[in-house]
Design a protein around this motif. Structure first.
Motif: not given
Length: 293
Positions: A225-226, A228-230, A233-236, A278-279, A282
């Motif tokens: 997940r980290r 993917i997000r960081n 740069k994908l959102t939910g 999403d935040d 995180d």
């Protein structure tokens, strides 16, 4: 009906690492399935000593409750590998391992044995018009991944990466040419560090809008997940990462129980906030990692 009691029709070994239990009976007509490929259900198991299996009721919040004085049966979440309402059949696959009431029950299940199923939930929500997807799972996520891969339309390029304990646990799935199956052996699954993240990092993702779905152990899922997000740069909208189990659960639980009350208040306030989901997720993961969870 929120809960149904289903009877075992038969049991068979899919591989040496997976056993499939087929449930059957008219009650399955009342089972509340979702129709989504990764749907999962809370399964209540009979008491291994007495065989007792009380039926739960549903409270106003949708939770399972039992009459006062009735011992609540052991329950765990499992994926629906196959459902056929017309034939009144449901398949549930269980990972074979030592210990664990659910796995031991499945390995010994006989025709006529009963379990109780709650209503189905799901996490797989790809965006409309997606061009590709990446599916990742360890053995616990394999049943859901398999069903997703089998039910994905032929125009969607799919890369499925599965991590199992050994080559003998590989399954031959009836998927089309649009699905590329990649198998990893001897990692993750409680026997060593997971290699799912390194394989995801090595991918050259296709063009167009896509979706990443992952199910497996908590620490492995958090690392993915980290990434993917960081990094991606994908959102939910474009991913779903689901924790199916936790390695060294007893150690984690003791640390959780020892959390400072102020940290618990911080967590409660976080989930009650109106921040971007999403935040929130995180921050939640960051808090857990900060406190060794």
């Amino acid at each position: 009906m929120s809960f149904v009691k289903a009877r075992v029709a038969h049991r068979r070994s899919v591989t040496s690492g997976m056993v499939r239990v087929t449930l059957a009976g008219k009650e399955i007509e009342e089972f509340k399935d979702s129709g989504v490929a990764d749907e999962f259900v809370r399964v209540f198991f009979p008491d291994p000593m007495t065989g007792d299996l009380p039926m739960p009721e549903e409270d106003d919040a949708g939770r399972a409750v039992f009459p006062e004085g009735i011992k609540e049966p052991h329950a765990e979440y499992y994926s629906i590998r196959r459902i056929d309402k017309a034939a009144c059949e449901i398949d549930i696959d269980f990972v074979v391992h030592d210990g664990g009431l659910a796995s031991e029950w499945a390995q010994k299940a006989q025709p006529g044995d009963c379990i109780v199923l709650g209503k189905a939930r799901f996490c797989y929500e790809p965006p409309e018009g997606m061009a590709w997807q990446v599916l990742l799972a360890d053995a616990t996520g394999l049943p859901a991944l398999s069903r997703i891969a089998e039910e994905t339309p032929a125009h969607i390029k799919t890369i499925a990466i599965v991590e199992v304990a050994e080559a003998a646990h590989r399954q031959e799935l009836p998927v089309g040419e649009h699905v590329e199956m990649r198998w990893l052996y001897g990692s993750g699954n409680g026997i060593g560090p997971s290699n799912l993240l390194s394989n995801l990092r090595a991918l050259q993702l296709p063009q167009g809008e896509g979706y990443i779905w992952m199910a497996g152990e908590m620490q492995a899922s958090r690392a993915i997940r980290r990434h993917i997000r960081n990094e991606l740069k994908l959102t939910g909208r474009n991913f779903s990462v689901v924790r199916y189990w936790l390695d060294n659960k007893e150690v984690w639980r003791s640390r959780w129980d020892a959390l400072d009350p102020a940290v618990r208040e911080e967590i409660d306030a976080l989930w009650a906030s109106d921040r971007d989901p999403d935040d929130i997720a995180d921050t939640w993961h960051n808090i857990l990692e900060t406190h060794g969870l």
